[in-house]
Design an enzyme around this catalytic site. Structure first.
Site, PDB file in Angstrom:
ATOM      1  N   SER A 144      -8.071 -21.604  -0.948  1.00 48.91           N
ATOM      2  CA  SER A 144      -7.482 -20.269  -1.010  1.00 48.91           C
ATOM      3  C   SER A 144      -6.786 -20.146  -2.357  1.00 48.91           C
ATOM      4  O   SER A 144      -6.024 -21.034  -2.749  1.00 48.91           O
ATOM      5  CB  SER A 144      -6.462 -20.071   0.121  1.00 48.91           C
ATOM      6  OG  SER A 144      -5.688 -18.908  -0.111  1.00 48.91           O
ATOM      7  N   THR A 149      -1.232 -24.952  -3.336  1.00 49.88           N
ATOM      8  CA  THR A 149      -2.180 -26.064  -3.478  1.00 49.88           C
ATOM      9  C   THR A 149      -3.575 -25.552  -3.816  1.00 49.88           C
ATOM     10  O   THR A 149      -4.228 -26.044  -4.740  1.00 49.88           O
ATOM     11  CB  THR A 149      -2.220 -26.905  -2.193  1.00 49.88           C
ATOM     12  OG1 THR A 149      -0.911 -27.395  -1.892  1.00 49.88           O
ATOM     13  CG2 THR A 149      -3.164 -28.082  -2.355  1.00 49.88           C
ATOM     14  N   ASN A 210      -8.768 -12.578   4.770  1.00 50.68           N
ATOM     15  CA  ASN A 210      -8.365 -12.597   6.182  1.00 50.68           C
ATOM     16  C   ASN A 210      -8.392 -11.209   6.810  1.00 50.68           C
ATOM     17  O   ASN A 210      -8.711 -11.066   7.993  1.00 50.68           O
ATOM     18  CB  ASN A 210      -6.974 -13.211   6.317  1.00 50.68           C
ATOM     19  CG  ASN A 210      -6.978 -14.709   6.085  1.00 50.68           C
ATOM     20  OD1 ASN A 210      -7.993 -15.362   6.298  1.00 50.68           O
ATOM     21  ND2 ASN A 210      -5.860 -15.251   5.642  1.00 50.68           N
ATOM     22  N   ASN A 232     -11.738 -19.058  10.875  1.00 48.81           N
ATOM     23  CA  ASN A 232     -12.492 -20.095  10.157  1.00 48.81           C
ATOM     24  C   ASN A 232     -13.885 -20.300  10.738  1.00 48.81           C
ATOM     25  O   ASN A 232     -14.814 -20.699  10.021  1.00 48.81           O
ATOM     26  CB  ASN A 232     -11.713 -21.411  10.175  1.00 48.81           C
ATOM     27  CG  ASN A 232     -10.435 -21.334   9.359  1.00 48.81           C
ATOM     28  OD1 ASN A 232     -10.321 -20.514   8.452  1.00 48.81           O
ATOM     29  ND2 ASN A 232      -9.469 -22.171   9.682  1.00 48.81           N
ATOM     30  N   GLU A 258     -31.067 -21.598  -7.802  1.00 50.51           N
ATOM     31  CA  GLU A 258     -31.585 -20.241  -7.651  1.00 50.51           C
ATOM     32  C   GLU A 258     -30.482 -19.247  -7.326  1.00 50.51           C
ATOM     33  O   GLU A 258     -30.546 -18.081  -7.724  1.00 50.51           O
ATOM     34  CB  GLU A 258     -32.665 -20.202  -6.567  1.00 50.51           C
ATOM     35  CG  GLU A 258     -34.022 -20.692  -7.022  1.00 50.51           C
ATOM     36  CD  GLU A 258     -35.070 -20.528  -5.936  1.00 50.51           C
ATOM     37  OE1 GLU A 258     -35.854 -19.569  -6.010  1.00 50.51           O
ATOM     38  OE2 GLU A 258     -35.089 -21.368  -5.025  1.00 50.51           O
TER      39      GLU A 258
END
Length: 449
Positions: A144, A149, A210, A232, A258
């Protein structure tokens, strides 16, 4: 038959969002390849359905299949959950890396301070995974760009990968900031700093947010209050569609290179929207049956797209549709013609073409899946000039924060120079202009002379 060694791919999951998405993807991949939670082929699984299992899995001397995956988080919470979760016997603990100090939603902590403490260990693990590949094709990075992080350490990692594996393809599945939903007030800072840092190093970015996936869960899957696990799960299905042709033979397959060639007309214009069709609740029916033309139409419906980006407000540059199931080419051609004659606009400097991938396997689902099975289904990836509007909205949010220099001291306190804010913002303004230039018709340019 294709050589599985030609498609060996390493997946790297960064931050809480990246690791959680990665766990959902691994669960779905295990079902698709017939692998149990300990890494062994199920006794009742047909060998002809295991596919090119080596793409995402490495087999050891005990015939155990271990994901070619690296999980990294500066906080140990999400990694501990994986180590104690239902897939704990599937993963190699050497590739589950964490720290005791998180990034606190701060790009600078992930990039300059806390992240630097573990980057050497992470790159050693990447090298170990690469050495176990006969012919590494590239990397898939999940993160994200909103959190500390995912944005900070994710950027540091991308730069290291670009330097050490320069010729390998690097594609990202990124959680993009939502228009109305935010978990941290500094998301615009993190996102723009991260995009600036990784723009030259990523080949293709598949964006989800989200807000769009919440809408899918509420309006399509009958879930009023979906959990992050359920969000998820939807993302995992999108990843499965995109990667199916890497892992299973089909009549029309699309490989990693491709995707790059067909989806990215200009180096910086590599941000891709994703859609899935059909989207039906698993509680309504065991199987749904839709035709190729309906799937095309649904993929261009905002309600089926995993990114809050109105494709109809831009011009389509390139698109690729990836089918699972048996679909006659006549239906595919009829679907393409129906979109060509719809209200979707196209750039005039490129022919109106759709890259098509067909795999005759029907879609697989988890035992507790929220997405209903379908005899024919598809994932579509779209590169549209409408993406420029997404960056414009994010830039405006950045400008409002930075006009007051709000929260800047937290970034400077971690060793980041304040000038990086303005440099990043200027780079994102250039990105906006790139999308604008892509949308200008050639005829309009000729009229100016």
């Amino acid at each position: 038959m294709s050589n599985p060694a030609l498609n060996e791919i390493i997946s790297i999951h960064v931050g809480q969002a990246g690791t959680k998405i990665g766990e959902s993807c691994c669960k779905l991949f295990c079902v698709e390849h017939g692998i149990d939670k300990s890494g062994f082929i199920l006794n009742n699984h047909c060998t002809d359905r295991t596919g090119n299992i080596d793409t995402f899995f490495n087999v050891n001397s005990d015939s155990k299949y271990i994901p070619r995956s690296l999980f990294v988080d500066l906080d140990d919470g999400s990694i501990n959950e994986i180590m104690n979760g239902s897939l704990r016997r599937l993963f190699d603990p050497r590739y589950l890396i964490s720290n005791k100090e998180d990034a606190s939603n701060n790009f600078a902590r992930g990039y300059y301070t806390v992240g630097r403490k573990i980057i050497s260990n992470v790159m050693d693990s990447v090298q170990s995974l690469a050495e176990n590949c006969e012919n590494l094709s590239g990397f898939l990075i999940y993160n994200s760009i909103c959190g500390g992080t995912g944005s900070g350490f994710g950027s540091l990692l991308m730069q290291k990968l670009s330097k050490q594996y320069r010729k390998k393809t690097k594609m990202c599945f990124c959680v993009f900031p939502s228009n109305k939903l935010a978990s941290a007030v500094v998301e615009p800072y993190n996102s723009i700093l991260s995009t600036h840092a990784t723009l030259p190093h990523s080949d293709c970015n598949f964006l989800v947010d989200n807000e769009a996936i919440y809408g899918i869960c509420r309006n399509k899957l009958d879930l009023e209050k979906p959990s992050f696990f359920e969000l998820n799960m939807v993302i995992a299905h999108a990843v499965s569609f995109i990667t199916t042709s890497f892992r299973f033979d089909g009549s029309l397959n699309v490989n990693l290179n491709e995707f790059q060639t067909n989806l990215v007309p200009f180096p910086t214009v590599h941000f891709i929207a994703t859609a899935i069709s059909p989207l039906r609740s698993s509680s309504k029916s065991t199987y749904s049956n839709v035709g190729g033309q309906q799937i095309f139409q649904e993929c261009f419906d905002k309600g089926n797209q995993l990114l809050s980006c109105d494709i109809e407000k831009g011009k389509l540059m390139t698109a690729c549709i990836l089918f699972k199931g048996v679909v006659p080419m006549r239906d595919v051609n009829v679907g393409i013609e129906s979109i060509r004659h719809s209200k979707i606009e196209y750039v005039d400097w490129a022919p109106i073409t759709f890259k098509v991938g067909i795999n005759h396997r029907t879609m697989d689902c988890l035992p507790n899946d929220i997405v209903g099975r379908s005899l024919l289904s598809a994932g579509m990836v779209i590169n549209s000039t409408a993406m420029g509007k997404c960056w414009n909205k994010l830039n405006q949010k950045f400008d409002k924060l930075y006009s007051k220099k709000a929260f800047v001291h937290w970034y400077v306190g971690e060793g980041m120079e304040e000038g990086e804010f303005t440099e990043s913002r200027e780079n994102l303004a250039n990105l906006e202009r790139d999308y604008l230039e892509m949308s200008i018709d050639c005829n309009s340019e000729e009229d100016e002379y």
